[in-house]
Write a protein that holds these residues in place. Structure first.
Motif: not given
Ligand code: NAD
Length: 232
Positions: A11-15, A20-21, A37-40, A45-46
């Motif tokens: 899940v890209v952008g799953g932070g 996340r949901a 995710d970009r952070a945390g 991943l960017d």
């Protein structure tokens, strides 16, 4: 039995928010899930940086063995009237919201094709269908995601890889926290349910598209339920 038993998912952008949901729903349904995710996140991943995408996909493939399901949920949203927008704002939004989807698909889908199974779920937006005032950059990127989804679906369906999009209406997440109250109130007033959706209301559509047999006949579709909005 959980519907994603024995499946692996990235899940890209799953932070945060919708991603996340979806990651949590996939895990509840038995999938082994990597969150990038970009952070945390466990996998940094960017999506705008191809080397970073390649490294993240390699890491997840090593850790999970393969990627059965890819969700592209990374995104940014800013408000700017087109006639005042600088080219950098335009380019950044296209880079994250559209080229990021291309890069993640580009590096994950070949493995799916090789194995003869895959599910790609791109998070588009109702704004990509209807447009939005002061949101031409975002709407153009999301319309691009819908076009990318249909085109890639045509390329890879015969290899068992099904590519679809979800186009939610407004959803209460950190992304919309920065939007002006005026915009939110106007948007709410035009929604049939009179309220924004929640990430948890979007996630079941992703589970459906990822599952068997539920998702088996969806090819190149853009689904818009669970959004509190109406597909035009
Ligand atoms: P969010 O801000 O909660 O989540 C977006 C995630 O993307 C964040 O975790 C952020 O760190 C990540 N991200 C941003 N740039 C990135 C980059 N360059 N590389 C990697 N990760 C990056 O927002 P959300 O509302 O959950 O958005 C998820 C998706 O849903 C987005 O594609 C968004 O456009 C789409 N969407 C949101 C709404 C809404 O109203 N919230 C409606 C329709 C579609």
């Amino acid at each position: 039995m959980p519907v994603l038993d024995n499946r692996t998912a990235l899940v890209v952008g799953g932070g945060s928010g919708i991603g996340r949901a979806i990651a949590e729903s996939f895990a509840r349904e038995g999938a082994r899930v990597a969150v990038a995710d970009r952070a945390g996140a466990a996998v940094p991943l960017d999506v705008t940086d191809e080397d970073s995408v390649r490294a993240a996909v390699d890491q997840v493939t090593r850790e999970l063995g393969r990627i059965d399901v890819l969700v592209n949920s990374a995104g940014i949203l800013t408000e700017a009237p087109l006639v005042e927008m600088d080219a950098a704002t335009w380019a950044e939004t296209i880079s994250v919201d559209l080229t990021g989807v291309f890069l993640c698909c580009r590096h994950v889908v070949p493995g799916m094709v090789e194995r003869g199974f895959g599910r790609v779920i791109n998070i588009a937006s109702q704004l990509g269908i209807k447009g939005g005032r002061s949101l031409a950059h975002y709407a153009a990127a999301k319309a691009g995601v819908i076009g990318l989804t249909k085109s890639l679906a045509l390329e890879v369906a015969e290899h068992g890889v099904l590519v679809n999009a979800i186009a939610p209406g407004p959803v209460e997440t950190p992304m919309v926290a920065g939007i002006t109250d005026e915009w939110k109130a106007a948007k709410r007033a035009e929604l049939p349910l009179g309220r924004f959706g929640t990430p948890e209301e979007v996630a079941p559509t992703a589970v459906l598209l990822a599952s068997e047999p539920g998702g088996n006949l969806f090819v190149g579709q853009t689904l818009g339920p669970n959004s509190g909005d109406v597909m035009p």
